[in-house]
Each structure stands twice: as structure tokens, then as C-alpha cells.
Write a protein that holds these residues in place. Structure first.
Motif, PDB file in Angstrom:
ATOM      1  N   ILE A 119       1.729   2.197  -5.657  1.00 50.51           N
ATOM      2  CA  ILE A 119       2.310   3.534  -5.761  1.00 50.51           C
ATOM      3  C   ILE A 119       1.234   4.562  -5.431  1.00 50.51           C
ATOM      4  O   ILE A 119       0.088   4.455  -5.892  1.00 50.51           O
ATOM      5  N   TYR A 120       1.584   5.535  -4.645  1.00 48.97           N
ATOM      6  CA  TYR A 120       0.633   6.558  -4.220  1.00 48.97           C
ATOM      7  C   TYR A 120       0.055   7.291  -5.430  1.00 48.97           C
ATOM      8  O   TYR A 120       0.752   7.561  -6.406  1.00 48.97           O
ATOM      9  N   TYR A 121      -1.239   7.597  -5.364  1.00 50.50           N
ATOM     10  CA  TYR A 121      -1.910   8.276  -6.472  1.00 50.50           C
ATOM     11  C   TYR A 121      -2.869   9.341  -5.937  1.00 50.50           C
ATOM     12  O   TYR A 121      -3.317   9.288  -4.786  1.00 50.50           O
ATOM     13  N   GLU A 126       4.500  -0.312  -0.113  1.00 53.24           N
ATOM     14  CA  GLU A 126       3.939   0.898  -0.704  1.00 53.24           C
ATOM     15  C   GLU A 126       5.038   1.893  -1.019  1.00 53.24           C
ATOM     16  O   GLU A 126       6.045   1.975  -0.313  1.00 53.24           O
ATOM     17  N   ILE A 127       4.815   2.648  -2.083  1.00 50.80           N
ATOM     18  CA  ILE A 127       5.715   3.746  -2.453  1.00 50.80           C
ATOM     19  C   ILE A 127       4.914   5.035  -2.312  1.00 50.80           C
ATOM     20  O   ILE A 127       4.004   5.306  -3.099  1.00 50.80           O
ATOM     21  N   ASN A 128       5.237   5.820  -1.297  1.00 58.10           N
ATOM     22  CA  ASN A 128       4.446   7.006  -0.970  1.00 58.10           C
ATOM     23  C   ASN A 128       5.180   8.326  -1.194  1.00 58.10           C
ATOM     24  O   ASN A 128       4.636   9.390  -0.882  1.00 58.10           O
ATOM     25  N   ASP A 129       6.408   8.263  -1.735  1.00 57.00           N
ATOM     26  CA  ASP A 129       7.169   9.505  -1.910  1.00 57.00           C
ATOM     27  C   ASP A 129       7.151  10.000  -3.357  1.00 57.00           C
ATOM     28  O   ASP A 129       7.974  10.826  -3.748  1.00 57.00           O
ATOM     29  N   THR A 130       6.227   9.496  -4.143  1.00 55.68           N
ATOM     30  CA  THR A 130       5.970  10.020  -5.480  1.00 55.68           C
ATOM     31  C   THR A 130       4.477   9.923  -5.705  1.00 55.68           C
ATOM     32  O   THR A 130       3.734   9.511  -4.819  1.00 55.68           O
ATOM     33  N   THR A 154      -7.602  15.281   3.966  1.00 54.88           N
ATOM     34  CA  THR A 154      -7.164  14.749   5.257  1.00 54.88           C
ATOM     35  C   THR A 154      -6.791  13.277   5.152  1.00 54.88           C
ATOM     36  O   THR A 154      -5.739  12.852   5.642  1.00 54.88           O
ATOM     37  N   ILE A 155      -7.637  12.486   4.492  1.00 50.92           N
ATOM     38  CA  ILE A 155      -7.331  11.058   4.396  1.00 50.92           C
ATOM     39  C   ILE A 155      -6.175  10.813   3.426  1.00 50.92           C
ATOM     40  O   ILE A 155      -5.389   9.876   3.608  1.00 50.92           O
ATOM     41  N   GLU A 212       1.233   9.311   4.880  1.00 51.11           N
ATOM     42  CA  GLU A 212       2.083   9.176   6.051  1.00 51.11           C
ATOM     43  C   GLU A 212       2.084   7.766   6.611  1.00 51.11           C
ATOM     44  O   GLU A 212       2.954   7.409   7.405  1.00 51.11           O
ATOM     45  N   TYR A 213       1.103   6.965   6.212  1.00 48.56           N
ATOM     46  CA  TYR A 213       0.924   5.656   6.830  1.00 48.56           C
ATOM     47  C   TYR A 213       2.130   4.764   6.549  1.00 48.56           C
ATOM     48  O   TYR A 213       2.562   4.606   5.410  1.00 48.56           O
ATOM     49  N   LYS A 214       2.660   4.167   7.577  1.00 54.85           N
ATOM     50  CA  LYS A 214       3.820   3.313   7.444  1.00 54.85           C
ATOM     51  C   LYS A 214       3.391   1.859   7.493  1.00 54.85           C
ATOM     52  O   LYS A 214       3.208   1.274   8.554  1.00 54.85           O
ATOM     53  N   CYS A 215       3.160   1.306   6.310  1.00 50.33           N
ATOM     54  CA  CYS A 215       2.703  -0.084   6.273  1.00 50.33           C
ATOM     55  C   CYS A 215       3.838  -1.059   6.475  1.00 50.33           C
ATOM     56  O   CYS A 215       3.625  -2.222   6.749  1.00 50.33           O
ATOM     57  N   GLY A 216       5.073  -0.570   6.361  1.00 55.37           N
ATOM     58  CA  GLY A 216       6.205  -1.474   6.456  1.00 55.37           C
ATOM     59  C   GLY A 216       6.177  -2.483   5.334  1.00 55.37           C
ATOM     60  O   GLY A 216       5.731  -2.211   4.227  1.00 55.37           O
TER      61      GLY A 216
END
Length: 432
Positions: free
Chosen positions: A176-178, A260-264, A418-419, A425-429
Motif C-alpha cells: 500500500i502506498y505510503y 500495489e495499491i496506489n490510490d490511498t 518527484t520520485i 503513477e507506476y503501473k506494476c500490474g
């Protein structure tokens, strides 16, 4: 154990045998948030953050395990008792709402050699499995979510996790994104340190992605979730006092389809801590005790050499035994030396004999070349070949060579922002 528990091999043989709460789990529950807590004065804030979440569709249990060793210092016991009573009172006053049900337990009999975050996380996750089993909840549908007692989260946190696992039915788990907070009540130098430390964490995973390593995911204990069936299949959480998250996920990645969960977002604390030998708290302690802005990390040549090795996998698969040395001889000295120490040629022969297609060979290869072996190579290459460089130079190199961004400014905050943006945005699929 109940009769139902005995039907579950994991619960019978591998799980912690405590039963902390009555077996009254609602059969409609699907999300289980597990929070280990030790001398956590901010625990109520973490629980309030979860309480403020938009309600998920499924029932959700928040399982808090306040823990300490049998030989804990008196000061620790006083703090834990006080926090337990505060949280217990808060839970008692709080009616079940938004499909959330909070539970707290105080476990104070942990053996000194095992007491730590890994054991506490395992106790909580095993409690979730026990409740899932007793309530006849399909293990494939139940999600175990790891959170920490010093964290906060976005309001869509629970909804986002629920949606992700529903939309990706084959994924066994997800990172999960942090983002660490970059301002707040801590001394200003600490936030300069956390900027660099988080940049390092993102650089390491980005370096693995640049190299083509298929299991390049963040392994942060407060920011991961796994299906209950995968958790049991892979033997559950370990009892490590530090790095339990990294070692646990090394068992989940080889299942494939990790995501990955990147929208939270989860917001781990940047605070100093002396409770673990490495990790965020230790890194911040070292940073604040240093008198320089230089933050050394693995030199980027480590990932360049790793990339050259992974790019040769197809050739390793197709080459006859007497040609393997020719392929090895074109690789950087660092990777050749490391492979030699790890009996690579013998292992390669075993893997090739056990597989009949390149896809199966590649999968089997990365079951051998685990994240732990990769990390050991990174340390080997640093210590014997490439040394270190400042994290700002490393992130700039990664942005240019992986994300195609020519970043020349030497601003730590802008580099991190930036990173972060590129990671989100990275789409790991779904990893194969």
C-alpha cells in the motif's frame, strides 16, 4: 481449541494458540486490520484515523495487540497498562459504526527472546485467521491488513483496499502506498532525515525495477495486506524482532500476481526509536546523531550490474552446460564473484532440469534468487566493489535512467516529491 479450529491445519500446527477474544466474528466480515502496539502513546490517534475512514462495504475488525515481554521494565508495563486502559475505555464507548468493530487485548507474557513486532504481528494475524475460521468466512475473501500504532491513513484507505482485492481476485497480497509526514511536532532536523530515508527506500525498489527484478515492491510493515488463504499457505507471519515485513513478503511474492495499491496512502511516523536494530526509527536515530547532510546508500552501479545479470537469463536457459562460463565471463566482476560464492552453476543445472519452458524456468529461477539473495548481493557488491554514494545522487540517477527525467537540482525535498509522484503513477500490474 474448538472443534472447528482443529479442522484448520495452519491453526493446529503453526498458529499462536491464544484466543484473545470471544469467537463472535460476524460472518460478513472481510477486512481485518492488525495493529501491534508497544509503549505506543499515539495509539488512540491511529485508531481514530481508521475510525474516520469512509465505510467499506464489508464488515471490518480492527485487532489491537498491546504486547510486552515477561521481563519488561516496570516503566514499560506502566505505559502499556495506561494505554490499554485508555484504548479499552475508548472502544467500550464507541458503538459499532461504519462497519468497523474495534478489539484490543494486552498480551504481557511473551518470551524475552521472541517479544517484538514480528511476534505481536503474528499473534494479531493468527487471531484474525482463528476468527475467520470459526465464522466460516472464505479465506480467499478475507484480507489481513497490517497497520502500525503510530500511523495515520487517508479516508479512503479501507474502501481502496476492499476495492483492490475485489478487482484483482488472483492477487495474494499488495503493498500500500505510503508517505512519511515531512512536517509536524518533531525537531526540524528529523524531517530532513526522513526525506532522505524515504528517498532511499524508494531508490532501492526503483533500482530493482530498473534491473528488471520481478518482485520489486515496498516491504513496509504498516503498508501491506494479504489474503487469509495466502497467509496460511505460506506459513504465516514470522517472529522476527525487526524486518518481519521483508521476510514475510519474500514468502508471498513467489506466489505470483502480487500487486500495489496506489490510490490511498498510509502515513508512518518519522520518529526516532531504539526498539528495533534497523528500520525507520533506527535510521532517524543515526541521522540525528550525525553532524552531516550526507546520507550514504548503495551505489547505482550495483543495480546496473544486477540488470546485466537478469538480462542474460534467456541465454542461461538456452545455453548448453559447456557455454555457461562464456555468459558468466561477460558479466561484471561483482556479480560473477557473488554467483560463484552461491554455487550458481550447480543451482542453474538443477533449475533447468526441473523446468521445460522458459516461463517455468524464469519463475523457478526467481524462487531461488529471492529478495533476500538480491539484498545480500547488494551488500556484497557495496562492500567489495562499488561502495556508497549520497542518496541525492542515487535518486537523480534513478530518475534519469528509469523514469527518463533529467533532474539536476540538488533539493532533497523536490527529489523526494518527484520520485513519490513517479512511484504513485507506476503501473506494476500483477507481477508474474
Amino acid at each position: 481449541m474448538s472443534r472447528l479450529d482443529k479442522k484448520n491445519l495452519y491453526l493446529e500446527r503453526y498458529a499462536d494458540q491464544r484466543q484473545l477474544w470471544p469467537p463472535d466474528c460476524d460472518p460478513d466480515t472481510r477486512l481485518f486490520v492488525v495493529i501491534p502496539a508497544f509503549r505506543e502513546t499515539n495509539l488512540l490517534q491511529a485508531l481514530q484515523s481508521l475510525s474516520n475512514c469512509n465505510p467499506p462495504g464489508a464488515g471490518t475488525e480492527i485487532l489491537v495487540v498491546i504486547n510486552e515481554a515477561v521481563d519488561a521494565a516496570r516503566e514499560t508495563t506502566i505505559i502499556n497498562q495506561k494505554i490499554f486502559q485508555e484504548v479499552y475505555n475508548w472502544v467500550q464507548k464507541k458503538e459499532k459504526s461504519n462497519n468497523l468493530h474495534f478489539r484490543v487485548s494486552y498480551v504481557k507474557d511473551l518470551p524475552a527472546k521472541q517479544a517484538g513486532v514480528g511476534m505481536a504481528r503474528k499473534i494479531g494475524m493468527d487471531q484474525a485467521i482463528r476468527r475467520i475460521n470459526t465464522a466460516h468466512i472464505p479465506a480467499k475473501e478475507a484480507i489481513l491488513i497490517c497497520f502500525d500504532a503510530d500511523c495515520a491513513c487517508d479516508q479512503n484507505y479501507l474502501q481502496s483496499i476492499e476495492k483492490h482485492f475485489s478487482e484483482h481476485p488472483v492477487t495474494p497480497g499488495a503493498s500500500i502506498y505510503y508517505e512519511h509526514p515531512l512536517k509536524g511536532p518533531e525537531p526540524p532536523p528529523l524531517y530532513q532525515g526522513i526525506i532522505r530515508y524515504e528517498s532511499f527506500l524508494r531508490y532501492y525498489v526503483g533500482g530493482l525495477r530498473y534491473a528488471g527484478y520481478p518482485h520489486a515492491f515496498q516491504t513496509v510493515g504498516s503498508s501491506m495486506a494479504v489474503r487469509a488463504d495466502a497467509y496460511q499457505k505460506q506459513g504465516g507471519m514470522n517472529k522476527r524482532k525487526a524486518g518481519e515485513d521483508f521476510y514475510f513478503l519474500q514468502k508471498i511474492f513467489p506466489l505470483g500476481d502480487y500487486s500495489e495499491i496506489n490510490d490511498t496512502c498510509v502515513y508512518p511516523s518519522p520518529r526516532i526509536s531504539d526498539r528495533v536494530p534497523f528500520g525507520t526509527g533506527k535510521a532517524m536515530q543515526v541521522w540525528t546523531n550525525s553532524a552531516q547532510n550526507y546520507y550514504p546508500v548503495y551505489h547505482h552501479e550495483v543495480f546496473i550490474s544486477l540488470k546485466k545479470f537478469i538480462e542474460e537469463l534467456n541465454n542461461f536457459y538456452g545455453a548448453p552446460p559447456d557455454c555457461i562460463d562464456e555468459i558468466l565471463n561477460i558479466l561484471p566482476e561483482s556479480i560473477k564473484a557473488y554467483l560463484d560464492e552461491n554455487n550458481f552453476k550447480d543451482q542453474l543445472k538443477v533449475i533447468k532440469n526441473d523446468t521445460s519452458t522458459y516461463d517455468s524456468f524464469r519463475k523457478r529461477f526467481f524462487q531461488w534468487f529471492t529478495g533476500l539473495k538480491v539484498l545480500k548481493y547488494v551488500h556484497f557488491a557495496r562492500d567489495h566493489y562499488y561502495g556508497e554514494e549520497d542518496v541525492l545522487a542515487s535518486v537523480s540517477w534513478l530518475l534519469k535512467n528509469f523514469y527518463s527525467i533529467n533532474y539536476t537540482e540538488n533539493d532533497p525535498l523536490q527529489l523526494l516529491e518527484t520520485i513519490r509522484k513517479k512511484d504513485r503513477e507506476y503501473k506494476c500490474g500483477i507481477s508474474k
